[in-house]
Scaffold this active site. Structure first.
Site, PDB file in Angstrom:
ATOM      1  N   LYS A 173     -13.061  -0.361 -15.134  1.00 27.44           N
ATOM      2  CA  LYS A 173     -13.250  -1.973 -14.902  1.00 27.44           C
ATOM      3  C   LYS A 173     -13.432  -2.640 -15.142  1.00 27.44           C
ATOM      4  CE  LYS A 173     -12.571  -0.862  -9.745  1.00 27.44           C
ATOM      5  NZ  LYS A 173     -11.159  -1.796  -9.082  1.00 27.44           N
TER       6      LYS A 173
ATOM      7  N   ASP B 145       2.900   2.548  -4.650  1.00 33.57           N
ATOM      8  CA  ASP B 145       1.960   3.604  -4.925  1.00 33.57           C
ATOM      9  C   ASP B 145       2.085   2.684  -6.458  1.00 33.57           C
ATOM     10  OD1 ASP B 145       1.159   4.553  -6.824  1.00 33.57           O
ATOM     11  OD2 ASP B 145       1.642   7.158  -5.865  1.00 33.57           O
ATOM     12  N   VAL B 146       0.715   1.962  -6.345  1.00 38.72           N
ATOM     13  CA  VAL B 146       0.198   1.194  -7.498  1.00 38.72           C
ATOM     14  C   VAL B 146       0.328   2.188  -8.892  1.00 38.72           C
ATOM     15  CG1 VAL B 146      -1.140  -0.967  -6.230  1.00 38.72           C
ATOM     16  CG2 VAL B 146      -2.074   1.468  -7.630  1.00 38.72           C
TER      17      VAL B 146
ATOM     18  N   TYR C  96     -14.980   6.060 -13.862  1.00 40.50           N
ATOM     19  CA  TYR C  96     -15.082   4.251 -12.660  1.00 40.50           C
ATOM     20  C   TYR C  96     -15.377   3.385 -13.830  1.00 40.50           C
ATOM     21  CZ  TYR C  96     -15.568   1.184  -8.723  1.00 40.50           C
ATOM     22  OH  TYR C  96     -15.442  -0.071  -7.651  1.00 40.50           O
TER      23      TYR C  96
ATOM     24  N   ASP D 105       0.484  -1.061   0.098  1.00 35.41           N
ATOM     25  CA  ASP D 105       0.013  -0.137  -0.022  1.00 35.41           C
ATOM     26  C   ASP D 105       0.941   1.338   0.528  1.00 35.41           C
ATOM     27  OD1 ASP D 105      -2.177   2.140   0.736  1.00 35.41           O
ATOM     28  OD2 ASP D 105      -3.325  -0.008   0.707  1.00 35.41           O
TER      29      ASP D 105
END
Length: 250
Positions: free
Chosen positions: A157, A61-62, A153, A37
């Site tokens: 997704k 940090d993705v 979003y 995370d």
């Protein structure tokens, strides 16, 4: 109690919510968990809750490729293997298309979709090395059915949904033993959704659209992720597992 015994799993967004619930579930089934995370303080609190041994916290940090490279290097030099990757980190901000700024759009795409690409790209060599690797990607019911005021979003997704299938096909063609599946939650109570669900009118609207007439719990999504991560789903790849209280059945 040993469905993941001897396995190493990395979970992004593991400091709270579904990520933490899954980390706890994995640990209870014998896995050594890399809790990843960008919230370092939250990671330390999460790590203190973990049962068993062998768990570590990893700053990630993705959206930063260098962080993924560093995380994989740490795993390679530590346990030396990776059996499960749960690309969980994500968030949503709900506005109309006209009200959404380009900065907001790019931020949501980066955290929800770019992260899955980066995680998959850099984890695949270690997952292939394990011989029975599993990737679980966090999508949403909004990756399967559109909703107004959720353009960024939904786009992110939906991208996760199809990218997962591409990953599954490429891994199958390579014969590397890696499976990839996506999980699609509905309305789930987490720290990220708490503020929205605290609005009685909004909460009742969401519950009213859900046949099971309640919000889901983070632990219920963790159970679904555990199934996809374990050998119990060994003949599943490129599939989507919907956990939405019946919303998409309507």
């Amino acid at each position: 109690m040993n469905r993941l015994a001897g396995k190493v799993a990395l979970i992004s967004g593991a400091a709270s919510g579904i990520g933490l619930a899954t980390a706890l579930r994995f640990a209870g089934e014998g896995a050594a968990v890399v809790l990843a995370d960008r919230d370092d303080a939250g990671l330390e609190r999460a790590l203190a809750q973990m049962p068993g041994e062998g768990h570590v916290a990893q700053h990630l940090d993705v959206t930063v490729e260098a962080d993924w490279v560093a995380a994989m290097a740490a795993i390679d030099s530590g346990p030396g293997r990776l059996d499960v990757l749960f690309n969980n980190a994500g968030f949503g901000r709900f506005r109309s298309i006209v009200e959404t700024t380009l900065e907001e759009w790019r931020s949501i795409i980066a955290v929800n979709l770019d992260s899955v690409f980066l995680g998959t790209k850099h984890a695949l060599p270690l997952l292939a090395k394990s011989g029975r690797g599993a990737i679980v990607n966090m999508s949403s019911m909004r990756g399967l059915r559109a909703g107004a005021n959720a353009g960024s979003y939904c786009a992110a997704k939906a991208g996760v949904h199809l990218f997962t299938k591409v990953t599954a096909l490429e891994c199958a063609a390579a014969g590397n033993g890696v499976r990839a599946n996506s999980v699609h939650p509905g309305h789930i109570e987490t720290p990220l959704t708490a503020a929205a669900y605290a609005n009685p009118e909004l909460a009742q609207r969401f519950i009213g659209h859900t046949p099971l007439a309640r919000f889901g719990r983070a632990a219920e999504i963790a159970d679904a992720v555990l199934f996809l991560a374990s050998d119990e789903s060994s003949y599943m790849t490129g599939a989507e597992l919907v956990v939405d209280g019946g919303v998409l059945a309507q």
